[in-house]
Write a protein that holds these residues in place. Sequence first.
Motif, mmCIF file in Angstrom:
data_model
loop_
_atom_site.group_PDB
_atom_site.id
_atom_site.type_symbol
_atom_site.label_atom_id
_atom_site.label_comp_id
_atom_site.label_asym_id
_atom_site.label_seq_id
_atom_site.Cartn_x
_atom_site.Cartn_y
_atom_site.Cartn_z
ATOM 1 N N PRO A 76 17.094 11.042 22.178
ATOM 2 C CA PRO A 76 17.822 9.769 22.201
ATOM 3 C C PRO A 76 19.338 9.944 22.185
ATOM 4 O O PRO A 76 20.057 9.232 22.896
ATOM 5 C CB PRO A 76 17.332 9.072 20.929
ATOM 6 C CG PRO A 76 15.961 9.629 20.701
ATOM 7 C CD PRO A 76 16.072 11.065 21.106
ATOM 8 N N ALA A 77 19.836 10.891 21.388
ATOM 9 C CA ALA A 77 21.288 11.139 21.370
ATOM 10 C C ALA A 77 21.761 11.697 22.704
ATOM 11 O O ALA A 77 22.856 11.370 23.172
ATOM 12 C CB ALA A 77 21.634 12.107 20.240
ATOM 13 N N VAL A 78 20.936 12.533 23.324
ATOM 14 C CA VAL A 78 21.298 13.095 24.628
ATOM 15 C C VAL A 78 21.417 11.984 25.667
ATOM 16 O O VAL A 78 22.336 11.980 26.489
ATOM 17 C CB VAL A 78 20.261 14.143 25.076
ATOM 18 C CG1 VAL A 78 20.589 14.654 26.483
ATOM 19 C CG2 VAL A 78 20.213 15.307 24.096
ATOM 20 N N VAL A 79 20.490 11.038 25.624
ATOM 21 C CA VAL A 79 20.543 9.917 26.571
ATOM 22 C C VAL A 79 21.843 9.141 26.402
ATOM 23 O O VAL A 79 22.522 8.806 27.378
ATOM 24 C CB VAL A 79 19.325 8.990 26.384
ATOM 25 C CG1 VAL A 79 19.481 7.719 27.206
ATOM 26 C CG2 VAL A 79 18.037 9.718 26.784
ATOM 27 N N LYS A 80 22.214 8.851 25.176
ATOM 28 C CA LYS A 80 23.461 8.122 24.933
ATOM 29 C C LYS A 80 24.673 8.917 25.395
ATOM 30 O O LYS A 80 25.592 8.367 26.024
ATOM 31 C CB LYS A 80 23.590 7.798 23.438
ATOM 32 C CG LYS A 80 22.633 6.728 22.940
ATOM 33 C CD LYS A 80 22.925 6.403 21.477
ATOM 34 C CE LYS A 80 22.072 5.251 20.976
ATOM 35 N NZ LYS A 80 22.387 4.884 19.577
ATOM 36 N N ALA A 81 24.681 10.212 25.087
ATOM 37 C CA ALA A 81 25.819 11.050 25.474
ATOM 38 C C ALA A 81 25.925 11.173 26.984
ATOM 39 O O ALA A 81 27.026 11.167 27.555
ATOM 40 C CB ALA A 81 25.688 12.432 24.836
#
Length: 660
Positions: free
Chosen positions: A413-418
């Motif tokens: 999920p953090a990768v998607v946001k980044a």
Amino acid sequence: HKKMGITARGAWESAKRHFREMGKDIQTQDFTVAGIGDMSGDVFGNGMLLSRHIRLVAAFDHRHVFLDPDPDPETSFRERERVFALPRSSWADYNTKLISKGGGVWPRSAKSIALSPEVRRVLAVDAQKLTPADLIRAILKAPVDLLYNGGIGTYVKASSENHAEVGDRTNDPVRVDGRELRCKVVAEGGNLGLTQLGRIEFALAGGRVNTDAIDNSAGVDCSDHEVNIKILLDAVVADGELTVKQRNQLLADMTEEVAELVLRDNYFQNQSLFVTGARGPLLLDAQVRFIRFLEKSGRLNRAIEFLPDEEEIADRRHQGLGLTTPERSVLLAYSKIWVYQELLECDVPDDAYISTALERYFPAPLRERFREQMRRHPLRREIVATYATNSMMNRVGSTFVHRMQEEAGAAPPAVVKAYLATREVFGLVDFWRGVEALDNAVPAEVQARMLIEAGRLVVRGTLWFLREQQHLADLAASIAGLSQVRTTVARLLWESVGDKERAAQEREAGGMVEKGVPEALARETASFDLLYAALDIAAIAAASGRTAEQVCRVFFALGSRLEFPWLRQQIGTLPSDTVWQSRARAALRDDLSALQRQLVAGALQNEPALAEAGEVIAHWESRNGSRLDRVKQVVSDLQAGGALDLSMLSVALRELRILC
């Protein structure tokens, strides 16, 4: 679906991509085709009407064999169109007077079929006559441009497989091996036309093929859109805002826009496979690590999906080969399944910025009229997760999220946001559209190089945001603020960098312009490596209270004095054959960027707010005389020493740390 021809149109995106990579535009240039199916079928019939330049030299279904060794593209197109419009037609309905010399239509019940010289030539066979089964095998092995599967059955296996393993006894007498195919491209509108091992064998022999799941995904995707749209409109009807008649008319009116939304995914999936294929063996180590991760987490059975075992991987590595396109197709599918599930289990689909994907999923008439009902859609989270997953994975490839997880310790999920932050801050959607507009106008390898350069920026930007996660809390605000800095840096870039860097960028951009890339797009591509600095410049400006313009000028002036561009270039030449070499190289590059950020922040400290860049640098140099001389001497020694290795560059970075 037959009226829309959506499955065939999706498979045609794959066919166009394969030929585009070979420098051929099948929408404007004639090409030969052998086909599985007949014009009454949804997939075959629609597929054989998607280009007026098809030269269908041979085809078969369960009833007939069709041969037209030297067809006129326009005449045969019109006749296929006529037969397609007939109810329950067969090849027997084709006007044989329009078939070229030596061709015809024969029933598969015939004992044998005499082959004319023209047919023998186009099929590259010597036999004077063949049984229908042997003739079908010859059609499958014909040296044509495209083998198009729009039928039912499995017709190609690997030489390592026996017919019993295929599980399609009906077609045992006509089945051939992947290594026997002489076509250049296989497109699979139908399911299971080739076994997975058959595809891999064909690909290893130089053929171009995806998987049936990639080629005919448009039909499934269209059905998903249809279901989700009907759920939405049924709620609208229940609210009394539409009558059933109006709802049905609206569905019909949106048909073509839904098709366009669906086909975009087919285009991007093929583009993703093309770009990862262009990198070939360079990605093998990352792909293998991803396979092992999926296995260890119970998400993948390597044997069931016919992915290579460790021995085969070692052999590929020794031969300088990567995964074939069918194998990369499987990994792309599994990466999407994994990321989608991760997103559903967190709050990403509810994020105020990311949830706007819900509207982009639906056609424009629904976005304009029923936005409030969209927000109440019972499958809202699933739609957002699907859209976010597809839009990212089609751009970054199957191993990206796992690589970010390994390098930054970040959850998907953090990768998607980044990733989304990077994409928006650097305006990559417009850049990608510009590259896509060059289809058939510049060589495909030029487009691949441009997309790979953008991909490097995506990797570096995503890692930056994963290290600076405070920017992910409010994506909309972060994107707005950082985009302004990026615009400022892009405007000042060419005048702020040193003469050597400017000359290098101009040479790189000029090389692309010579190959047909518009100058503005070429300059943007050439500037990506330098433009990444916008993120650090924004951080320095925020911390120091300076303007982005002032920081930008100091940033590049100081970098030029200390040969940062040259050092960055040398880091880029380090080996990256294994994941550890790649990560070591990336770590050096990140360390260099961090050092430049510290040095610029230090140079600006205690300087007047409106000081010119030259004045700031002069003061900084006067304060760091002996240490600065030491750094310059080390860099000078490295420049005189020929090819550099990891240890030599590590020494240079140590001296820069001392300077900091």
